[in-house]
Design an enzyme around this catalytic site. Structure first.
Site, PDB file in Angstrom:
ATOM      1  N   ASP A  53       0.792  -1.229   0.000  1.00 37.25           N
ATOM      2  CA  ASP A  53       0.000   0.000   0.000  1.00 37.25           C
ATOM      3  C   ASP A  53       0.824   1.279   0.000  1.00 37.25           C
ATOM      4  OD1 ASP A  53       0.960  -0.225   2.555  1.00 37.25           O
ATOM      5  OD2 ASP A  53      -0.937   0.166   3.566  1.00 37.25           O
ATOM      6  N   ARG A 281      -5.352   4.524   5.863  1.00 32.69           N
ATOM      7  CA  ARG A 281      -5.514   4.205   4.445  1.00 32.69           C
ATOM      8  C   ARG A 281      -6.555   5.112   3.811  1.00 32.69           C
ATOM      9  NH1 ARG A 281      -4.677  -1.115   2.942  1.00 32.69           N
ATOM     10  NH2 ARG A 281      -5.464  -0.357   0.957  1.00 32.69           N
ATOM     11  N   TYR A 289      -0.217  -3.200  11.463  1.00 30.82           N
ATOM     12  CA  TYR A 289       0.843  -4.217  11.483  1.00 30.82           C
ATOM     13  C   TYR A 289       1.062  -4.572  12.948  1.00 30.82           C
ATOM     14  CZ  TYR A 289       2.124  -3.257   6.609  1.00 30.82           C
ATOM     15  OH  TYR A 289       2.123  -3.124   5.240  1.00 30.82           O
ATOM     16  N   PRO A 365       7.680  -5.797   5.493  1.00 31.67           N
ATOM     17  CA  PRO A 365       7.023  -4.644   4.864  1.00 31.67           C
ATOM     18  C   PRO A 365       7.084  -3.369   5.700  1.00 31.67           C
ATOM     19  CG  PRO A 365       5.378  -6.056   5.875  1.00 31.67           C
ATOM     20  CD  PRO A 365       6.707  -6.712   6.121  1.00 31.67           C
TER      21      PRO A 365
END
Length: 696
Positions: A53, A281, A289, A365
């Site tokens: 993302d 987002r 996370y 990530p």
């Protein structure tokens, strides 16, 4: 009908395996450069939710060069600030610090967040537009075998790579979900917690069906097929590295919470329950996370994926965020992964089959690097393969892919190794707590130093035929024999290079061409100069023409343009017969005289604004470093470190990286640069319209 008759055969210049962001980036280059290409993917559809993302500055600059940065910029959530939450002496988490998410002034873009599916949609639309719909992702297609005819790898007209393809049924190409019957999509099938590969089983099933295979002969193959890359295994290459004991879960949810910074990027270290990162987002979603301290690897070093569920992940999140409350009614996507860092030993085979993205480097990530570095691999590789396939560039430039990008991968692994451990470690209780993570060190390494690397703007490529700078090619490359063997046509001494680089101190050779505002000389419109460096496969010569109204400077510019226009110049010899003079190398000019005192047709040689019998003079190649009416002063000469009187010349690669810097009188040096990377005709005028001979 026998099996041979049923198996179709075809030729293609470039076959791309894998239609994720890296594969689509490679396909975009083929579309923009007009190369015959195919792209296949074993899955039945593109990503619809979840996965990567974060988009860093450099990725957005790249999107802008392709023509769709504005779409991502408008849809995405913009990451402006990072908040760090740490436990106090009483164990309660509190906001400890705030820092800007992107280093101020680093780029005209900042980091944004938008899910991978939208990025893939932008790519697909772009590829359709620039290929005339001739390049389409062929889904439910799986490679079965790959062979390289080594006797043909040096034959530029040959198709030395043979790949057998299998066509899957829709249900075969659909990934299996972890929790049967769940309405929430999980991404575990792509996670490193899954070790099994399903290609052999899918091939076995498809062999029973007639007409389910095809043989493709390719000049080049690019494998962008992920961490469990079929292409990498077919070549016999490995990823080397290690896994850690840290297991993390990921969830995309609409949060219901009293946590005050839920719409900021946050790093939360709890006293004893692990760590959590919050990524706000688009459309109100939030990605979490979450460190899973209750899930540990077994004796084999692997975690049991069946123990990782949305309930387990969210329970850990609640514990870490306590005393704040968090809940959710809707989860869009979830997954789990084990932190580890691995990089490939080889990035290509015989200069004909290449690997990019997760196929040659895997990591956590945390820094938002996976999709970004993967796309940047393909951005580096795609134009090289495309221009070699077209006969524009020499095949030797393909060796620079590994030397440039494997070094980036190595630096990424080192960066991620440190950052992931700082993320997953327990905060230090005090200065005597040697096992805990010092939060000041975390802030310095992660956000002050780390953000520069993560942005993608600190990359500095080593010497090669594409980057004229001094130093040991292996030491400044990836350290391999391939890097050491790079062809450097005219090695340059440190003293020579220092003098040349001093002509444009703000444009380091080997780094991307930074962007500042300039004005179009003809219509006064302000542009970020980098916007003029489109991803169309062309090299650029950027002429900083200096004070063009000065008689002495005008003489220097005229002499430079006369050299450009000579029959033996690289510009003339690179241009195919019957094509425009800017079809392979485009010349762009930035001068420093006052715009309103300057006239395009009067003050600049024709070479700088070439004439077309249909369109007339080109008014989009000459720019001025002057004050705009509405957008201020970019002060480009000062920011680029170029003398406003005398200027300089800069050669720029198709991927916007600076390859050479020199003075206007150093045309010979510029000529040698392009002789080292382009296929040039012999410079003679062919009789009866016949093509001039192509020479190296």
């Amino acid at each position: 009908m026998d099996a041979i008759a049923e198996t179709a055969e075809s030729n293609v210049d470039v076959l791309i395996i894998g239609a994720g962001p890296a594969g689509l980036m490679a396909a975009a280059w083929m579309a923009h450069c007009g190369v015959k290409a195919r792209i296949i993917d074993k899955r039945n559809t593109k990503i619809m939710c979840g996965q990567a993302d974060g988009l860093q500055c450099r990725s957005l600059e790249i999107f802008d060069s392709l023509g769709f940065a504005d779409r991502a910029w408008k849809e995405a959530h913009h990451m402006i600030e990072i908040c760090m939450w740490n436990p106090g002496t009483d164990g309660v988490i509190r906001r400890g610090d705030r820092v800007p998410d992107t280093i101020v002034g680093l780029s005209r873009f900042q980091q944004i967040v938008l899910h991978q599916g939208r990025i893939e949609r932008f790519f697909l639309d772009n590829i359709k537009k620039y290929s005339g719909d001739s390049i389409q992702v062929e889904r439910c297609v799986l490679p079965e075998s790959l062979e390289i005819d080594e006797s043909k790898v040096d034959d530029e007209a040959a198709y030395p790579v043979t790949v057998k393809l299998r066509m899957l049924k829709e249900e075969e190409a659909t990934p299996q979900q972890q929790i049967s019957g769940s309405t929430v999509t999980d991404g575990l099938f792509r996670s490193n917690l899954i070790q099994e590969d399903d290609e052999d089983d899918l091939i076995r099933k498809s062999k029973a069906r007639a007409g389910a295979s095809e043989i493709v002969h390719a000049k080049y193959v690019i494998g962008c097929d992920g961490a469990r890359s079929w292409t990498r295994r077919a070549l016999g290459f490995e990823l080397k590295g290690e896994a850690t004991d840290f297991i993390w879960g990921v969830m995309d949810i609409f949060p219901i919470t009293d946590f005050p910074d839920i719409r900021m990027r946050c790093v939360v270290h709890s006293a004893n329950s692990g760590s959590l990162m919050i990524i706000p987002r688009e459309n109100g979603l939030v990605r979490l996370y979450i460190q899973l301290k209750e899930v540990t690897p077994d004796a084999s070093g692997r975690a049991d994926k069946s123990k990782i569920t949305p309930d387990v992940i969210f329970s850990a999140a609640k514990t870490i965020l306590s005393p704040y409350k968090i809940d959710h009614e809707y989860c869009d996507w979830w997954t789990g992964y084990q932190i580890g860092q691995r990089t490939g030993t080889h990035f290509d085979a015989h200069g004909r089959v290449f690997l990019a993205g997760d196929a040659v480097h895997t990591h956590s990530p945390k820094a938002g690097q996976g999709m970004n570095v993967s796309m940047q691999d393909a951005y580096n590789l795609g134009w090289k393969v495309a221009l070699v396939a077209k006969g524009v560039c020499r095949r030797e430039i393909l060796n620079t892919y590994q030397s440039e990008r494997r070094r980036v991968a190595q630096e990424l692994i080192e960066f991620d190794h440190k950052i992931s451990r700082l993320f997953s470690g327990r905060p230090a209780k005090d200065v005597t707590d040697a096992e805990g993570v010092n939060m000041e060190e975390f802030k310095k390494d992660m956000f002050l130093k780390g953000n520069l690397f993560a942005s993608g703007l600190s990359i500095n490529y080593g010497p090669s035929s594409l980057v004229v700078k001094p130093g040991d090619a292996a030491e400044l490359g990836d350290g391999s024999a391939k890097s050491a063997s790079l062809a450097v046509p005219s090695p340059i001494t440190v003293d020579e290079f220092s003098k040349k680089q001093a002509l444009a101190t703000g444009l380091p050779v080997g780094m991307r061409f930074n962007s500042f505002k300039v004005l179009n000389q003809s219509d006064a419109r302000p542009w970020h100069f980098q916007e003029r460096l489109k991803a169309d496969g062309r090299f650029r010569v950027v002429l900083f023409a200096g004070a063009i109204l000065s008689v002495a400077q005008k003489h220097r510019v005229d002499a430079f343009c006369a050299a450009l226009d000579a029959p033996g110049s690289f510009l003339r010899r690179a241009t195919p017969p019957g094509q425009q003079v800017d079809s392979v190398v485009e010349v762009l000019t930035i001068h420093s005289s006052k715009r309103t005192d300057t006239e395009l047709l009067r003050d600049f040689p024709d070479m700088l604004h070439p004439f077309d019998k249909y369109k007339g003079w080109d008014y989009d190649k000459v720019f001025v470093d002057d004050v705009s009416y509405h957008e201020g002063f970019g002060d480009a000469y000062t920011n680029y470190g170029v003398d406003k009187e005398h200027g300089c010349v800069v050669a720029v690669r198709p991927d916007q990286y600076v390859g050479w810097v020199g003075d206007l009188e150093d045309f010979e040096g510029l000529q040698r640069y392009f002789e080292g990377c382009l296929v040039l005709r012999d410079g003679t005028v062919p009789e009866n319209g016949a093509k001039a001979e192509m020479v190296h």
